[in-house]
Write an enzyme that holds these catalytic residues in place. Sequence first.
Site, PDB file in Angstrom:
ATOM      1  N   ALA A  10      72.716 119.874  -4.496  1.00 24.51           N
ATOM      2  CA  ALA A  10      72.742 121.111  -5.289  1.00 24.51           C
ATOM      3  C   ALA A  10      73.440 122.206  -4.495  1.00 24.51           C
ATOM      4  O   ALA A  10      72.866 122.775  -3.577  1.00 24.51           O
ATOM      5  CB  ALA A  10      71.320 121.544  -5.656  1.00 24.51           C
ATOM      6  N   SER A  59      76.687 124.833  -5.762  1.00 20.49           N
ATOM      7  CA  SER A  59      76.904 126.002  -6.616  1.00 20.49           C
ATOM      8  C   SER A  59      75.933 126.052  -7.789  1.00 20.49           C
ATOM      9  O   SER A  59      75.613 127.126  -8.286  1.00 20.49           O
ATOM     10  CB  SER A  59      78.349 126.003  -7.135  1.00 20.49           C
ATOM     11  OG  SER A  59      79.268 126.171  -6.081  1.00 20.49           O
ATOM     12  N   THR A 110      72.125 129.916   6.813  1.00 20.52           N
ATOM     13  CA  THR A 110      72.633 130.854   7.813  1.00 20.52           C
ATOM     14  C   THR A 110      71.489 131.437   8.625  1.00 20.52           C
ATOM     15  O   THR A 110      70.528 131.952   8.063  1.00 20.52           O
ATOM     16  CB  THR A 110      73.427 131.983   7.121  1.00 20.52           C
ATOM     17  OG1 THR A 110      74.502 131.418   6.367  1.00 20.52           O
ATOM     18  CG2 THR A 110      73.992 132.951   8.150  1.00 20.52           C
ATOM     19  N   ARG A 147      75.154 139.507  -3.334  1.00 27.11           N
ATOM     20  CA  ARG A 147      76.588 139.347  -3.572  1.00 27.11           C
ATOM     21  C   ARG A 147      77.389 140.586  -3.185  1.00 27.11           C
ATOM     22  O   ARG A 147      78.457 140.455  -2.563  1.00 27.11           O
ATOM     23  CB  ARG A 147      76.838 138.931  -5.021  1.00 27.11           C
ATOM     24  CG  ARG A 147      76.545 137.447  -5.219  1.00 27.11           C
ATOM     25  CD  ARG A 147      76.542 136.971  -6.644  1.00 27.11           C
ATOM     26  NE  ARG A 147      76.318 135.528  -6.679  1.00 27.11           N
ATOM     27  CZ  ARG A 147      75.840 134.857  -7.705  1.00 27.11           C
ATOM     28  NH1 ARG A 147      75.504 135.509  -8.816  1.00 27.11           N
ATOM     29  NH2 ARG A 147      75.673 133.552  -7.650  1.00 27.11           N
ATOM     30  N   GLU A 176      76.817 132.405  -1.266  1.00 28.53           N
ATOM     31  CA  GLU A 176      76.316 133.304  -2.324  1.00 28.53           C
ATOM     32  C   GLU A 176      77.055 133.099  -3.643  1.00 28.53           C
ATOM     33  O   GLU A 176      77.099 133.997  -4.482  1.00 28.53           O
ATOM     34  CB  GLU A 176      76.406 134.776  -1.896  1.00 28.53           C
ATOM     35  CG  GLU A 176      75.603 135.103  -0.657  1.00 28.53           C
ATOM     36  CD  GLU A 176      74.134 134.709  -0.794  1.00 28.53           C
ATOM     37  OE1 GLU A 176      73.447 135.285  -1.643  1.00 28.53           O
ATOM     38  OE2 GLU A 176      73.686 133.831  -0.036  1.00 28.53           O
ATOM     39  N   GLY A 177      77.595 131.918  -3.837  1.00 33.09           N
ATOM     40  CA  GLY A 177      78.278 131.577  -5.087  1.00 33.09           C
ATOM     41  C   GLY A 177      79.775 131.515  -4.904  1.00 33.09           C
ATOM     42  O   GLY A 177      80.404 132.479  -4.461  1.00 33.09           O
ATOM     43  N   THR A 178      80.373 130.374  -5.221  1.00 33.67           N
ATOM     44  CA  THR A 178      81.810 130.189  -5.038  1.00 33.67           C
ATOM     45  C   THR A 178      82.605 131.039  -6.030  1.00 33.67           C
ATOM     46  O   THR A 178      82.083 131.610  -6.984  1.00 33.67           O
ATOM     47  CB  THR A 178      82.196 128.720  -5.256  1.00 33.67           C
ATOM     48  OG1 THR A 178      81.904 128.367  -6.629  1.00 33.67           O
ATOM     49  CG2 THR A 178      81.427 127.799  -4.325  1.00 33.67           C
ATOM     50  N   GLN A 190      84.599 130.066  -8.298  1.00 34.77           N
ATOM     51  CA  GLN A 190      84.524 129.521  -9.655  1.00 34.77           C
ATOM     52  C   GLN A 190      83.208 129.907 -10.344  1.00 34.77           C
ATOM     53  O   GLN A 190      83.202 130.218 -11.542  1.00 34.77           O
ATOM     54  CB  GLN A 190      84.660 128.000  -9.609  1.00 34.77           C
ATOM     55  CG  GLN A 190      86.018 127.498  -9.145  1.00 34.77           C
ATOM     56  CD  GLN A 190      86.222 127.597  -7.642  1.00 34.77           C
ATOM     57  OE1 GLN A 190      85.272 127.821  -6.886  1.00 34.77           O
ATOM     58  NE2 GLN A 190      87.458 127.433  -7.196  1.00 34.77           N
TER      59      GLN A 190
END
Length: 400
Positions: free
Chosen positions: A137, A139, A165, A254, A377-379, A381
């Site tokens: 799991a 994106s 991180t 974000r 934190e989200g690609t 796409q």
Amino acid sequence: MYLETPRKFKGLVTQANQVARAVLRPISRKYDSREHDYPVELDMLASLLDAMNDGADSGTGAGRLNTAKGDSHTVVNGSNLSTVLGLTELCWGDVGLSLSLPRQGLGNAAIAAVADDEQMKKFGHLWAAMAITEPEAGSDSAAIRTTAKQDGDHYLINGEKIYVTCGERADAVVVWASLDPSLGRAAIKSFVVEKGTPGMEVVRLEKKLGIKASDTAAITFTNCRVPASHLLGNPHIDIQRGFGGVMQTFDNTRPVVASMAVGLARAALERTRELLKAQGIEPSYKGMLYQRPALEKELLMMEAELESAQLLTLRAAWMADNGQPNSKEASMAKAKAGRTANAITLKCSELCTVRGYTEDELLEKWARDSKILDIFEGTQQIQQLIIARRLLNKSSAELK
């Protein structure tokens, strides 16, 4: 929204820039070549940041979304805006070292986003990492398989998280887990798991392309028992709302990541201009863009792209401070800033030829560091998909 830096934050921005210039930049190459070594120089700096937090109305960490319905003419410049302003300067110095600052982790922003007052008192001063990604799991956060089964006044967490991180160094990890996988994404909640909790184990540290000063860990949870009070936000499963509660975390983090990208891109662009100026090449703002030499045109276009990314980032943070839903704007800022940082750092390395490619300059390092800012934190796409859903008023089921 006013575009100037608020007066009360000017001192913070100046101090952050001084720290980046005097502390982070000089040791940047040192810890790039010593991956997984702890930057001991940051301990004193963390103490100074703690003192700033204790003495200020809004600290250096992101705050929760302001839901108060106050005077519509009142402008609030709060901790979300101060965070992105400060982090922009720190990441101008070094992104990996900025991520390694104790008690300034992404998990802290996650806690601030959804924790209640009691939880903020308990966890607000911890250094918190954030654990979402799993081997199956990435994106698609809704596909996580880590579970949290209630056992009296505790939860038993089982699963594996990767790419955490500061997962080894942090005091605690904010873990996403499902209360009931059969109920889908609505059952996903976030838990604060403190370092040393039995059943939690750091199994490896990743070797990475960039941000090498920051440790990136893989963590397993085997019947890891955490108190029920460590579940952040509402423990009830709301099928209608889905997992909007935990997803609100991203509305905070974000813009934070976007500010990191802005600071890094600015560092690369400024250094490139310095190197080119030494060769007698300095762009002019006179005349039409198409009339400028190709190299000058590249610099001016990068400058414009950077400024647009910065403005989107400030807007997303400002909206959070002023009680305005910012999910779309947070994704816009993250998508634009991440893509822009990638493009600018690579182009700067290219324009500076040999000096941009060798370790004599930090340009090649910045090009490597920038890639992660378009991924975690989200690609790119995923951000575009979220933006499309908001613009078209479509649910995740309707637009995949």
